[in-house]
Scaffold this motif. Structure first.
Motif, PDB file in Angstrom:
ATOM      1  N   SER A 246       0.559  -1.372  -0.290  1.00 11.60           N
ATOM      2  CA  SER A 246       0.213  -0.104   0.012  1.00 11.60           C
ATOM      3  C   SER A 246       1.053   0.973  -0.120  1.00 11.60           C
ATOM      4  CB  SER A 246      -0.576   0.159   1.151  1.00 11.60           C
ATOM      5  OG  SER A 246      -1.404   1.027   1.539  1.00 11.60           O
ATOM      6  N   ASP A 247       0.834   1.848  -0.673  1.00  9.62           N
ATOM      7  CA  ASP A 247       1.702   3.286  -1.273  1.00  9.62           C
ATOM      8  C   ASP A 247       3.088   3.103  -1.172  1.00  9.62           C
ATOM      9  OD1 ASP A 247      -1.010   5.300  -1.308  1.00  9.62           O
ATOM     10  OD2 ASP A 247      -0.991   4.677   0.898  1.00  9.62           O
ATOM     11  N   ALA A 251       8.484  -0.259   0.891  1.00 11.14           N
ATOM     12  CA  ALA A 251       9.405   0.550   0.100  1.00 11.14           C
ATOM     13  C   ALA A 251      10.220   1.772   0.679  1.00 11.14           C
ATOM     14  CB  ALA A 251       9.395   0.293  -1.057  1.00 11.14           C
ATOM     15  N   ALA A 252       9.258   2.373   0.984  1.00  8.93           N
ATOM     16  CA  ALA A 252      10.019   3.488   1.989  1.00  8.93           C
ATOM     17  C   ALA A 252      10.461   3.278   3.030  1.00  8.93           C
ATOM     18  CB  ALA A 252       8.724   4.648   1.830  1.00  8.93           C
ATOM     19  N   LEU A 253       9.817   2.837   3.687  1.00 10.18           N
ATOM     20  CA  LEU A 253      10.558   2.417   4.885  1.00 10.18           C
ATOM     21  C   LEU A 253      11.723   2.089   4.861  1.00 10.18           C
ATOM     22  CD1 LEU A 253      10.119   2.489   8.471  1.00 10.18           C
ATOM     23  CD2 LEU A 253       9.358   0.088   8.268  1.00 10.18           C
ATOM     24  N   LEU A 254      11.391   0.377   4.601  1.00 11.05           N
ATOM     25  CA  LEU A 254      13.329   0.006   3.825  1.00 11.05           C
ATOM     26  C   LEU A 254      14.421   1.247   3.776  1.00 11.05           C
ATOM     27  CD1 LEU A 254      12.223  -3.055   2.775  1.00 11.05           C
ATOM     28  CD2 LEU A 254      13.139  -2.751   5.368  1.00 11.05           C
ATOM     29  N   LEU A 258      17.826   1.810   5.827  1.00 11.75           N
ATOM     30  CA  LEU A 258      18.981   2.212   5.059  1.00 11.75           C
ATOM     31  C   LEU A 258      19.559   3.251   5.361  1.00 11.75           C
ATOM     32  CD1 LEU A 258      18.378  -0.655   2.276  1.00 11.75           C
ATOM     33  CD2 LEU A 258      19.472  -1.345   4.546  1.00 11.75           C
ATOM     34  N   ARG A 259      18.968   4.142   4.886  1.00 13.01           N
ATOM     35  CA  ARG A 259      19.792   6.032   4.764  1.00 13.01           C
ATOM     36  C   ARG A 259      20.084   6.426   5.895  1.00 13.01           C
ATOM     37  NH1 ARG A 259      15.515   8.467   2.992  1.00 13.01           N
ATOM     38  NH2 ARG A 259      16.586   8.356   0.661  1.00 13.01           N
TER      39      ARG A 259
END
Length: 276
Positions: A246-247, A251-254, A258-259
């Protein structure tokens, strides 16, 4: 396991022998490295049969210590003090190995200019069971065959052309096992919240993650192909995937995870150079 290091002829010094360096050492010993060839400088390291342990570098020197391979496994913030004592000893054909987060080959060459080679290694904790990943970059006249032998016993080895991406690799594979453990822990906690016992939930989560990664590695397929083999349109798996996807939140969280780890590695590098 095969005794790949049974005839390894050189002497080792480990400066710092905590969780990661200790996991590497234990694997090397299991692969046949003679403990009589190894010395450890770390007042808090767990004792290992046959290995002489010293509290300080000065104590090691006073005992007549010498080494062909010196591995730095302490905290990056300690590099300045350690290098001042160690640099005069890391000369000639001595290989200087470093698993210090954020400390580049340029930093190592500046601190240990007379070493035969500077070798930056990024291992991870699965090296303890020979299932680790080690990224390696070298500078100087490195003994590639010996490095292959040492790191090959730890699991998969990836040679990098240089260490420009090592901060990201540190986050990706070095920190990665902890992120996976957290995912498993959270997956098990979710099962428990929905009605499984804590013991059953953790056992099932561990087996599910372990089996999935083993299948992925063995099949040679991309993850999406295997996802399609599990999920069917309108089925239970797809219902769960719809939440995960969803949204683009996963991917954004991971990416953010990592960042944050990568950026912390850069901060540690500044501290090690005395800039932080």
């Amino acid at each position: 396991m095969t005794k790949a290091l049974q005839n390894f002829p050189d002497r080792f010094l480990l400066v710092g022998c905590g969780n990661m360096a200790g996991a590497m050492l234990d694997r090397w010993l299991a692969a046949g490295l003679d403990p009589a060839q190894v010395a450890v400088v770390d007042p808090f390291a767990a004792p290992r049969a046959g290995i002489v342990q010293h509290a300080t570098l000065g104590e090691w020197q006073a005992a007549g210590g010498s080494a062909d391979w010196i591995m730095l496994g302490m905290k990056p913030q300690q590099l300045g003090d350690i290098a001042e004592i160690l640099a005069p000893l890391a000369t000639g054909q001595v290989h200087l190995l470093s698993i210090l987060a954020g400390v580049s080959l340029v930093d190592l060459a500046a601190r240990f200019p007379d070493a035969g080679a500077q070798v930056r290694i990024l291992p991870n904790l699965a090296a303890r069971v020979g299932a680790g990943v080690s990224a390696v970059a070298t500078f100087g006249d490195a003994d590639d065959a010996a490095i292959d032998a040492l790191l090959g016993t730890l699991g998969k080895m990836v040679r990098l052309a240089d260490d420009s991406t090592m901060d990201l690799v540190t986050a990706f594979t070095g920190s990665g096992p902890a992120f996976v453990f957290r995912l498993i822990e959270s997956y098990a906690a979710a099962g428990e919240r929905l009605g499984l016992s804590a013991e059953d939930s953790l056992a099932l989560a561990t087996a599910t993650f372990g089996g999935a990664t083993a299948l992925l590695a063995d099949s040679g397929e991309k993850p999406g192909v295997l996802i399609a083999q599990v999920a069917s349109k309108g089925g239970t798996t797809q219902a769960g995937l719809d939440v995960l996807d969803s949204d683009g939140q996963l991917a954004a969280l991971l990416t953010n995870v990592l960042r944050a780890a990568r950026d912390r590695g850069r901060e540690l590098a500044d501290i090690a150079r005395g800039e932080g």
